[in-house]
Design an enzyme around this catalytic site. Sequence first.
Site, PDB file in Angstrom:
ATOM      1  N   CYS A 174      57.118  -7.856 -15.930  1.00  0.00           N
ATOM      2  CA  CYS A 174      56.666  -9.276 -16.381  1.00  0.00           C
ATOM      3  C   CYS A 174      57.463  -9.856 -17.271  1.00  0.00           C
ATOM      4  O   CYS A 174      58.066 -10.923 -16.818  1.00  0.00           O
ATOM      5  CB  CYS A 174      55.228  -9.124 -17.371  1.00  0.00           C
ATOM      6  N   LYS A 195      49.876 -18.043 -17.141  1.00  0.00           N
ATOM      7  CA  LYS A 195      50.145 -16.664 -16.887  1.00  0.00           C
ATOM      8  C   LYS A 195      51.501 -16.322 -17.334  1.00  0.00           C
ATOM      9  O   LYS A 195      52.067 -15.910 -18.138  1.00  0.00           O
ATOM     10  CB  LYS A 195      49.738 -15.832 -15.820  1.00  0.00           C
TER      11      LYS A 195
END
Length: 426
Positions: free
Chosen positions: A259, A205
Amino acid sequence: MTSVAVHGLGYVGLPNAALFANEGFSVIGIDTDRERIETLREGAPGYNEVELEAYVQQALDSGRLSVQMTPAESDYHLICVPTPLDADAEQAVLTHVEQAARNIEPYLREGDTVILTSTSPPGTTENIVGPALEMGGLRAGLDFHLAYCPETILPGAILQEIKHNDRIVGGTDDASTESTAWLFESVTESQVHRAPDPTTAEFVKLTQNTFRDTNIALANELAKVARDYNVDVRSSFELANTHPRVSLLNPGPGVGGHCLPVDPYYLGQDSDAVNLIECAREVNDRMVDYVYEMLTAELGSLDGTNLAIFGLAYKGNVDDARNSPGKRLAKTLLEEPPLITTDGGDQSLDIRVYDPYVTTSEFKHADYESALNDADVVVITTDHDRFTDLSPTDFRNRMRGDLVIDTKWVLDADEWAEHGIDVEQL
């Protein structure tokens, strides 16, 4: 009926809770924020995405999704809590994750499955969540299942992405992986990929977002080089991308959200082998300084300047302003001496901030007319679709100056030049 408890009802947890409820699972949404629980019970999910708002409301109305402040027994527990960045330490704050696991532990039964979804440094599932859950005597991989399955949703397209994005799952053992894979295969229309363990899934991720951050940094660095040679960066990138093994991204004023500006730090939390990654982070963070340099190069001193920033959201057509370049630019200007304000007072620089989507911010918001009237310069920092429809005639009539810094390339510079507006682009 299989039961699912979702711990944390933020922008990740609540859509996932609605997904499982609308697919026939019995879901309990758990959040420690009393106001959040009361708002949901009153039928106000609070999303600006119309389809997502209706989707969450459908789950609540069905009776398959209930919300409460205290944990409960459940076949599956999803941990969807925040993992904010400690900017000074450049590390993830994992107190919410650990506390969520501790809250689950008294309700954990043999055969249950616990899944961490929060973006976390590699090793979090096994080194923090696992030990917290094992305090009652049950063992991960023996008595209960433990896995990691990262969220990958994007504001503005949350409903589409929770249904259609591929998932990656990694358990502490094969049974944990398969239990988690079964859950997501029951609700997703895309593929569920198996990782060998939770740490690998966590690493993957972070690697995905670090890849994008690094490639954006390359584009931004090349944009600055192109300007030194008076080369049009966008057309040069289009030519470069005709090569079958080249795919340059678009440059811009930096990156935002939770993110891209954050995940690279989490990847390097327990590793020193991140020289290129750290350099890319610095390049992207300093693009706001480069925009400031463009301003001073064009205007000289900013003393007495009316400056409008168009765009506080970190990406187009959303209301999410976390870590956005527009916010960072405003803060950079506010930190420059002499003291300046955003309230139109008798100071050297008057900053007006306009965003048609963002309504909450530490900056005073202006409407379109108030931001533009008598402005000497406008800086566009978000690529909202409606910004492509801005009128050069209206700008020319309202502005005192004639300069627009378009960091997102939403305007046709040649067309605007015909109306007397100088558009400078990255």
